[in-house]
Design a protein around this motif. Structure first.
Motif, PDB file in Angstrom:
ATOM      1  N   VAL A 137      25.088  41.399  35.211  1.00 43.46           N
ATOM      2  CA  VAL A 137      25.920  41.208  34.020  1.00 43.46           C
ATOM      3  C   VAL A 137      25.135  40.657  32.833  1.00 43.46           C
ATOM      4  O   VAL A 137      25.638  40.657  31.712  1.00 43.46           O
ATOM      5  N   GLY A 138      23.901  40.215  33.068  1.00 52.02           N
ATOM      6  CA  GLY A 138      23.087  39.703  31.973  1.00 52.02           C
ATOM      7  C   GLY A 138      21.623  39.627  32.356  1.00 52.02           C
ATOM      8  O   GLY A 138      21.303  39.420  33.530  1.00 52.02           O
ATOM      9  N   ALA A 139      20.761  39.820  31.391  1.00 50.91           N
ATOM     10  CA  ALA A 139      19.319  39.672  31.598  1.00 50.91           C
ATOM     11  C   ALA A 139      18.689  39.446  30.221  1.00 50.91           C
ATOM     12  O   ALA A 139      19.003  40.149  29.269  1.00 50.91           O
ATOM     13  N   ARG A 140      17.851  38.424  30.153  1.00 48.27           N
ATOM     14  CA  ARG A 140      17.179  38.114  28.888  1.00 48.27           C
ATOM     15  C   ARG A 140      15.844  37.465  29.210  1.00 48.27           C
ATOM     16  O   ARG A 140      15.627  36.965  30.309  1.00 48.27           O
ATOM     17  N   ASP A 141      14.950  37.480  28.241  1.00 45.04           N
ATOM     18  CA  ASP A 141      13.684  36.771  28.418  1.00 45.04           C
ATOM     19  C   ASP A 141      13.972  35.277  28.492  1.00 45.04           C
ATOM     20  O   ASP A 141      14.809  34.754  27.746  1.00 45.04           O
ATOM     21  N   ALA A 142      13.301  34.603  29.395  1.00 43.26           N
ATOM     22  CA  ALA A 142      13.477  33.152  29.546  1.00 43.26           C
ATOM     23  C   ALA A 142      12.819  32.437  28.377  1.00 43.26           C
ATOM     24  O   ALA A 142      11.851  32.923  27.785  1.00 43.26           O
ATOM     25  N   THR A 143      13.342  31.264  28.055  1.00 42.79           N
ATOM     26  CA  THR A 143      12.711  30.437  27.033  1.00 42.79           C
ATOM     27  C   THR A 143      11.480  29.763  27.648  1.00 42.79           C
ATOM     28  O   THR A 143      11.351  29.672  28.873  1.00 42.79           O
ATOM     29  N   GLN A 144      10.602  29.265  26.804  1.00 44.55           N
ATOM     30  CA  GLN A 144       9.428  28.538  27.299  1.00 44.55           C
ATOM     31  C   GLN A 144       9.857  27.298  28.083  1.00 44.55           C
ATOM     32  O   GLN A 144       9.234  26.937  29.071  1.00 44.55           O
ATOM     33  N   GLU A 145      10.945  26.660  27.641  1.00 48.94           N
ATOM     34  CA  GLU A 145      11.451  25.481  28.340  1.00 48.94           C
ATOM     35  C   GLU A 145      11.919  25.850  29.750  1.00 48.94           C
ATOM     36  O   GLU A 145      11.635  25.137  30.709  1.00 48.94           O
ATOM     37  N   GLU A 146      12.637  26.972  29.882  1.00 48.15           N
ATOM     38  CA  GLU A 146      13.105  27.409  31.206  1.00 48.15           C
ATOM     39  C   GLU A 146      11.921  27.706  32.123  1.00 48.15           C
ATOM     40  O   GLU A 146      11.912  27.317  33.295  1.00 48.15           O
ATOM     41  N   ILE A 147      10.909  28.371  31.582  1.00 45.97           N
ATOM     42  CA  ILE A 147       9.721  28.689  32.380  1.00 45.97           C
ATOM     43  C   ILE A 147       9.015  27.400  32.793  1.00 45.97           C
ATOM     44  O   ILE A 147       8.621  27.231  33.952  1.00 45.97           O
ATOM     45  N   ALA A 148       8.897  26.455  31.861  1.00 43.17           N
ATOM     46  CA  ALA A 148       8.250  25.172  32.176  1.00 43.17           C
ATOM     47  C   ALA A 148       9.028  24.401  33.235  1.00 43.17           C
ATOM     48  O   ALA A 148       8.444  23.773  34.121  1.00 43.17           O
ATOM     49  N   HIS A 149      10.360  24.448  33.155  1.00 42.51           N
ATOM     50  CA  HIS A 149      11.206  23.737  34.122  1.00 42.51           C
ATOM     51  C   HIS A 149      11.323  24.490  35.437  1.00 42.51           C
ATOM     52  O   HIS A 149      11.699  23.909  36.455  1.00 42.51           O
ATOM     53  N   GLY A 150      11.076  25.810  35.409  1.00 44.08           N
ATOM     54  CA  GLY A 150      11.135  26.615  36.627  1.00 44.08           C
ATOM     55  C   GLY A 150      12.533  27.043  37.033  1.00 44.08           C
ATOM     56  O   GLY A 150      12.749  27.443  38.174  1.00 44.08           O
TER      57      GLY A 150
END
Length: 160
Positions: A137-150
Motif C-alpha cells: 500500500v506504500g513505498a518511499r525512499d527512507a529518510t537519512q534519519e530512518e536509515i541511521a536509526h535502522g
C-alpha cells in the motif's frame, strides 16, 4: 517504484496456516511499515516484497526457516509465574508474554505450579509452513534519519 533496500514499505497482510485457515490479519488497521533491507522483517516476506510496487497483491507460501524458524524441541524454560503476563490464572496450552533481555517474547505454558511455570519459548508458529497474502500500500525512499536509526518512522512504523 520497485521496492528495494533503504525504502520504507507499507503493506497489509493476512496470514494463513497449512490448511488455509486465517491466523491473523491487519486488514482494517494501519498497514505494517518497515525499513527494507535492514533485517526488520521476516526474511521470506522481505524477499517476496523485493521488486514489487504499490498496488501489488499476491500470495506467498514460506517454509519455517524464512518466517518464525524451526521448532527447537529443547526450548523449555522454567520461569516465575509472576513473570507471565496476559492472564490471572494459568493453564497448560495458554500463551503468555514474558519480558527478556531481547524484549517481549510470546511463550506457551506447558506446566504450572504454585510459584513456577515451565514454558515453551519457541514462537507458537515456529516449524510451520505459512502463507502470507500481501498487499503493498506504500513505498518511499527512507529518510537519512530512518536509515541511521535502522527502522521506519510514522504510521505503522516506530514512533520516538
Amino acid at each position: 517504484m520497485s521496492i528495494k533496500n533503504d525504502m520504507v514499505v507499507q503493506f497489509n497482510y493476512t496470514l494463513r496456516d497449512e490448511k488455509g485457515e486465517e491466523l491473523e490479519t491487519n486488514k482494517g488497521l494501519d498497514p505494517i511499515a518497515y525499513l527494507h533491507g535492514h533485517h526488520n522483517m521476516m526474511p521470506g516476506v522481505e524477499k517476496a516484497l523485493t521488486g514489487r510496487a504499490i498496488g501489488d497483491s499476491f500470495s506467498v507460501t514460506l517454509p519455517p526457516e524464512e518466517t518464525y524458524g524451526i521448532r527447537n524441541p529443547d526450548a523449555e524454560q522454567r520461569v516465575s509465574v509472576k513473570h507471565l503476563q496476559g492472564a490471572k490464572v494459568w493453564k497448560p496450552g495458554m500463551r503468555a508474554i514474558i519480558h527478556t533481555e531481547q524484549g517481549q517474547r510470546q511463550v506457551t505454558v506447558l506446566k504450572v505450579g504454585k510459584f513456577m511455570a515451565t514454558v515453551d519459548i519457541n514462537h507458537p508458529l515456529a516449524g510451520r509452513e505459512l502463507t502470507f497474502e500481501l498487499e503493498v500500500v506504500g513505498a518511499r525512499d527512507a529518510t537519512q534519519e530512518e536509515i541511521a536509526h535502522g527502522h521506519a518512522h510514522g504510521v505503522g512504523g516506530h514512533h520516538h
